[in-house]
Design an enzyme around this catalytic site. Sequence first.
Site, PDB file in Angstrom:
ATOM      1  N   ILE A 137       0.849  -1.188   0.000  1.00 43.41           N
ATOM      2  CA  ILE A 137       0.000   0.000   0.000  1.00 43.41           C
ATOM      3  C   ILE A 137       0.887   1.241   0.000  1.00 43.41           C
ATOM      4  O   ILE A 137       1.783   1.383   0.824  1.00 43.41           O
ATOM      5  CB  ILE A 137      -0.953   0.009   1.211  1.00 43.41           C
ATOM      6  CG1 ILE A 137      -1.803  -1.274   1.225  1.00 43.41           C
ATOM      7  CG2 ILE A 137      -1.847   1.250   1.153  1.00 43.41           C
ATOM      8  CD1 ILE A 137      -2.640  -1.520  -0.015  1.00 43.41           C
ATOM      9  N   LYS A 138       0.595   2.129  -0.938  1.00 44.21           N
ATOM     10  CA  LYS A 138       1.420   3.325  -1.107  1.00 44.21           C
ATOM     11  C   LYS A 138       0.819   4.483  -0.319  1.00 44.21           C
ATOM     12  O   LYS A 138      -0.366   4.785  -0.433  1.00 44.21           O
ATOM     13  CB  LYS A 138       1.526   3.680  -2.594  1.00 44.21           C
ATOM     14  CG  LYS A 138       2.622   4.679  -2.906  1.00 44.21           C
ATOM     15  CD  LYS A 138       2.565   5.138  -4.353  1.00 44.21           C
ATOM     16  CE  LYS A 138       3.375   4.272  -5.264  1.00 44.21           C
ATOM     17  NZ  LYS A 138       3.566   4.943  -6.595  1.00 44.21           N
ATOM     18  N   VAL A 139       1.679   5.124   0.471  1.00 45.51           N
ATOM     19  CA  VAL A 139       1.271   6.205   1.380  1.00 45.51           C
ATOM     20  C   VAL A 139       2.225   7.382   1.175  1.00 45.51           C
ATOM     21  O   VAL A 139       3.439   7.187   1.138  1.00 45.51           O
ATOM     22  CB  VAL A 139       1.353   5.714   2.851  1.00 45.51           C
ATOM     23  CG1 VAL A 139       1.137   6.855   3.827  1.00 45.51           C
ATOM     24  CG2 VAL A 139       0.349   4.585   3.094  1.00 45.51           C
TER      25      VAL A 139
END
Length: 351
Positions: A137-139
């Site tokens: 998951i990209k944050v």
Amino acid sequence: MTILSDVKALGQQIWLDNLSRSLVQSGELAQMLKQGVCGVTSNPAIFQKAFAGDALYADEVAALKRQNLSPKQRYETMAVADVRAACDVCLAEHESTGGKTGFVSLEVSPELAKDAQGTVEEARRLHAAIARKNAMIKVPATDAGIDALETLVSDGISVNLTLLFSRAQTLKAYAAYARGIAKRLAAGQSVAHIQVVASFFISRVDSALDATLPDRLKGKTAIALAKAAYQDWEQYFTAPEFAALEAQGANRVQLLWASTGVKNPAYPDTLYVDSLIGVHTVNTVPDATLKAFIDHGTAKATLTESADEALARLAEIAALGIDVETLAARLQEDGLKQFEEAFEKLLAPLV
């Protein structure tokens, strides 16, 4: 053996900075993995381009519009399906390296960039929806995003922390990761499967600064900054404090070089790949840069070359009155705005 295999042997993974339904269903992504690509990154701009230009989405868009869903829910339905399918293509790569490679990234909504709790909740939801062990998951690496990183790592979720331009912010991210790992270990849970990449953006730095620099420094800042960031990385992850976590199964965060397609046509098209090859790093490249590197790139461990020269170059830039940390904050804000605009464009046809 391909040049990508040679790079992998030098300790760096090459990922593809692109994703679309056609890329997966045509077998093109599988072919890229055979050539040595080790993972995939996506972002709102990539999906906006895919949805607009890939005919394979048309029927699903029409069907989703007939359902009582918000535009964001329609987007997520398609994006999650694409990421899940890409994860399946990358699974053999993932398993062949004991879970070290073969990841596919999906980004949380750019609207949540300053909302730590909202980021955590959406990241958990997306991770559960994809339901693949090689999903990442990209944050965004805002202060809120770094707070979210700590929580997500303690949850056991692999994260791609994106839009890093600052060495100081990158060090804050390492500390947050270590705290998340320590919490998870204290709870008696495994950490060996958790992988985090810190996506440090390259070409945008030179694009922002070159016009203000003398010719001898043009096109040099981004690489110098990356080499300095790698020295910071070496110091952090070889220190006794992290060694204690590593002994309990923790993986080192990997620096990921992003925005590595050259923006200035005067520069070699493989500049930001050739110059940044080193152990425990990733370079995510757009299609054109990947093709160029396969055609005429150089597989050589360059990241630790001229390390002192890189620091001297940064000192020279500072002496000109340029504060790279102030620049980093501005570039991150610009990047967030670009992703927000791409997200709005992406959602507009899904209303």
